[in-house]
Design an enzyme around this catalytic site. Structure first.
Site, PDB file in Angstrom:
ATOM      1  N   HIS A 130       0.827  -1.207   0.000  1.00 47.23           N
ATOM      2  CA  HIS A 130       0.000   0.000   0.000  1.00 47.23           C
ATOM      3  C   HIS A 130       0.864   1.262   0.000  1.00 47.23           C
ATOM      4  CE1 HIS A 130      -4.130   1.003  -0.097  1.00 47.23           C
ATOM      5  NE2 HIS A 130      -4.341   1.306   1.169  1.00 47.23           N
ATOM      6  N   ASN A 156      -6.464   7.017   4.291  1.00 44.78           N
ATOM      7  CA  ASN A 156      -7.872   7.390   4.153  1.00 44.78           C
ATOM      8  C   ASN A 156      -8.119   8.892   4.216  1.00 44.78           C
ATOM      9  OD1 ASN A 156      -8.105   4.648   4.194  1.00 44.78           O
ATOM     10  ND2 ASN A 156      -9.362   4.532   6.014  1.00 44.78           N
ATOM     11  N   ASP A 187      -0.830   2.482  -5.378  1.00 50.51           N
ATOM     12  CA  ASP A 187      -0.910   1.058  -5.663  1.00 50.51           C
ATOM     13  C   ASP A 187      -2.251   0.725  -6.318  1.00 50.51           C
ATOM     14  OD1 ASP A 187      -1.913   1.757  -2.908  1.00 50.51           O
ATOM     15  OD2 ASP A 187      -2.633  -0.310  -2.996  1.00 50.51           O
ATOM     16  N   ASN A 227      -9.007   3.958  -1.097  1.00 50.83           N
ATOM     17  CA  ASN A 227      -9.440   4.966  -0.129  1.00 50.83           C
ATOM     18  C   ASN A 227      -8.648   6.270  -0.212  1.00 50.83           C
ATOM     19  OD1 ASN A 227     -11.504   3.401   0.916  1.00 50.83           O
ATOM     20  ND2 ASN A 227     -10.180   2.432   2.435  1.00 50.83           N
TER      21      ASN A 227
END
Length: 196
Positions: free
Chosen positions: A23, A70, A95, A116
């Site tokens: 991530h 987020n 990613d 997100n």
């Protein structure tokens, strides 16, 4: 005439526990871009580590938001506003599980696709019209005998040795794409990079 400004924002999560996780690949490539110019992404402003310098015919800002994935949009929006960078000069590196590991794909706009960090940026900018560099990380392996790892665990797990080698080989393509974006714009960048 004022010098053109560009913001390249790599997405990830802050903290040692997230280093070298899938991530955080946006952070990884922002660091590679900085290294290639002899820069360091170590100044803190508006909840992000950043650096700036002149390259590719303009003033380049490299950013790693420290808000957690987020809430990436808070930091990105603040940077665009503070440095007066238009959204069309924003490129977000992130990613993508729907692309094979190591594949690089540039897009000019679009929805969040379940990401997100991108969702947060869309919310804070109020538009989907900003460029992204999607960096493929693949999906968890599954077979008849083995159930795949849940996606949330997969993206937060560390690269394998083979993946680290693969992404090291992609540094030059990411740098080429970033330069093309700044010099020529997203359309030419997509035409020359996608599919390679």
């Amino acid at each position: 005439m004022a010098e053109r400004r560009f913001l390249l924002a790599g997405l990830g999560n802050p903290g040692r526990e997230y280093q070298l996780t899938r991530h955080n690949i946006g952070f990884l490539f922002i660091d590679h871009l900085a290294d290639s110019h002899g820069w360091q992404v170590d100044s803190l402003k508006m909840q992000g580590f950043y650096c700036q310098g002149r390259a590719w015919g303009g003033q380049i800002f490299l950013l790693k938001p420290q808000t957690y994935m987020n809430r990436s949009g808070e930091c990105v929006r603040s940077f665009l506003d503070y440095f007066k960078i238009p959204p069309e000069h924003l490129l977000v590196l992130h990613d993508d599980i729907d692309l094979a590991a190591g594949r690089i794909k540039l897009v000019a706009r679009g929805g969040a696709g379940g990401h997100n960090g991108i969702r947060s940026i869309i919310q804070h900018l109020g538009t989907q019209d900003f460029a992204r560099m999607k960096i493929g990380i693949g999906r968890p392996q599954t077979s008849a005998e083995v159930k795949g790892q849940p996606v949330d665990q997969f993206v937060l797990s560390r690269f394998t040795g083979d993946e680290q080698l693969l992404f090291a080989q992609r540094k030059s393509l990411v740098a080429e794409a970033s330069e093309l974006f700044a010099r020529e714009g997203i359309d030419i960048c997509m035409n020359r990079i996608n599919g390679r």
